[in-house]
Scaffold this active site. Structure first.
Site, short mmCIF file in Angstrom:
data_model
loop_
_atom_site.label_atom_id
_atom_site.label_comp_id
_atom_site.label_asym_id
_atom_site.label_seq_id
_atom_site.Cartn_x
_atom_site.Cartn_y
_atom_site.Cartn_z
N HIS A 156 -56.18 50.21 -18.90
CA HIS A 156 -56.49 48.80 -19.66
C HIS A 156 -57.43 49.08 -21.08
O HIS A 156 -57.30 48.02 -21.94
CB HIS A 156 -57.70 47.90 -18.77
N ASP B 277 -50.06 50.50 -10.28
CA ASP B 277 -51.57 49.86 -10.06
C ASP B 277 -51.34 48.13 -9.90
O ASP B 277 -50.50 47.71 -10.49
CB ASP B 277 -52.51 49.99 -11.36
N HIS C 94 -52.99 45.82 -10.79
CA HIS C 94 -53.26 45.15 -12.33
C HIS C 94 -52.29 45.72 -13.41
O HIS C 94 -52.29 46.94 -13.61
CB HIS C 94 -54.63 45.31 -12.88
N ASP D 124 -54.70 50.26 -5.88
CA ASP D 124 -55.37 48.82 -5.40
C ASP D 124 -54.39 47.76 -5.02
O ASP D 124 -54.86 46.65 -4.81
CB ASP D 124 -56.15 48.63 -6.56
#
Length: 305
Positions: free
Chosen positions: A127, A164, A166, A248
């Site tokens: 990120h 991931d 996200h 996740d």
């Protein structure tokens, strides 16, 4: 044997009480790997110390000098937050640099052996943008590793697969202008950080975003891998595959709503090994300790088959 690059120093990035990106994530993984039936086939390696690597010039290719200085200053002043989610403790800057070094070591080991390597480091990175950190991430580990790899004479193309849950907004923003790097992401949508639309294709048609609806399981993921991910990566013909290995998307994870099981990551790993064995796995997210550790075990086990 599968090299795993790890240091207890990665536990020194302190995020505070009840923060999901906590040192115990790594402790759970190392405990599970050492208890696995294949434990004798893991080669534990320490990352290259930061003072023995010309790290800053590479870091400045990806992040602005002002941002790097900001992270250093927040850490040296006793810690704080880069945003509401992204904690910096007194040792976080040094630990984040060591994590970058570990990812670079991972590239070097993969190219030496032509076989997979797992970098077990934190803080995560996908990120982190050029000029600010967010989403628990300080420096863009995967992007930095890709730029490092491209300096090698035998490397012309690097692909990054981000599984991931996200979207790796930082990784995409940093690499999408480079025709020698491809980025592919499977991520829950809608979900944090709100980026990763299927219409985002990169500057050279080198980005493939695959939004996954909430409540999806491996029955959704498997055809996406077979019909989208694998063809995209095979068409790009990478000399190195970097996986932003976040875990996740597990059903037990508290930060998203995808229903994968740990063994599903073994399947994803098998697809990737069918593309190339030159794979660097680097830890990103994953916040349920049991699901996280068992997912890493499934990944590593498949690499050893």
């Amino acid at each position: 044997m599968l090299p795993v690059i790890y240091s207890d120093e990665f536990l020194d990035h302190k995020t505070g009480y009840l923060h999901p990106e906590k040192p115990e994530r790594l402790s759970a993984i190392t405990t599970a790997l050492k208890a696995a039936t294949f434990a004798s086939k893991i080669e534990w390696r320490s990352p290259t110390p930061v003072d023995r690597r010309p790290l800053m010039s590479l870091l400045e290719e990806v992040h602005t000098q002002s941002y790097i200085k900001k992270v250093q200053e927040v850490a040296s002043s006793g810690g704080g937050y880069l945003d509401t989610d992204t904690a910096v403790s007194p040792r976080s800057y040094d630990v984040a640099l060591l994590a970058v070094s570990a990812w670079l070591d991972g590239v070097d080991v993969v190219l030496e052996t032509s076989n997979p390597t797992f970098v077990l480091a934190r803080p995560p990175g996908h990120h982190a943008e050029r000029d600010y950190g967010m989403g628990f991430c300080l420096f863009s580990n995967a992007a930095i590793a890709a730029f490092h790899a491209l300096k090698k004479p035998e490397i012309n193309r690097v692909a990054i697969l981000d599984w991931d849950v996200h979207h790796g907004n930082g990784t995409q923003a940093i690499v999408e202008t480079n025709p020698q790097i491809a980025y592919c992401s499977l991520h829950q949508y809608p979900c944090y950080p709100g980026t990763g639309k299927i219409t985002e294709r990169g500057f050279h048609n080198n980005v493939l975003n695959l939004p996954i609806p909430p409540s999806s399981d491996v029955g959704i993921y498997q055809p996406v891998f077979e019909k989208k991910v694998v063809p995209f990566l095979l068409d790009f013909q990478p000399d190195l595959l970097i996986i932003s290995a976040g875990y996740d998307a597990n059903a037990d994870d508290p930060l998203a709503m995808i229903n994968l099981q740990p063994q599903d990551y073994g399947l994803f790993t098998e697809y990737c090994l069918g593309i190339t064995r030159k794979i660097l796995f680097g830890l990103e997210g994953g916040y349920d300790l049991s699901a996280l550790s068992q997912s890493v075990v499934a990944t590593v086990e498949r690499c050893l088959v």
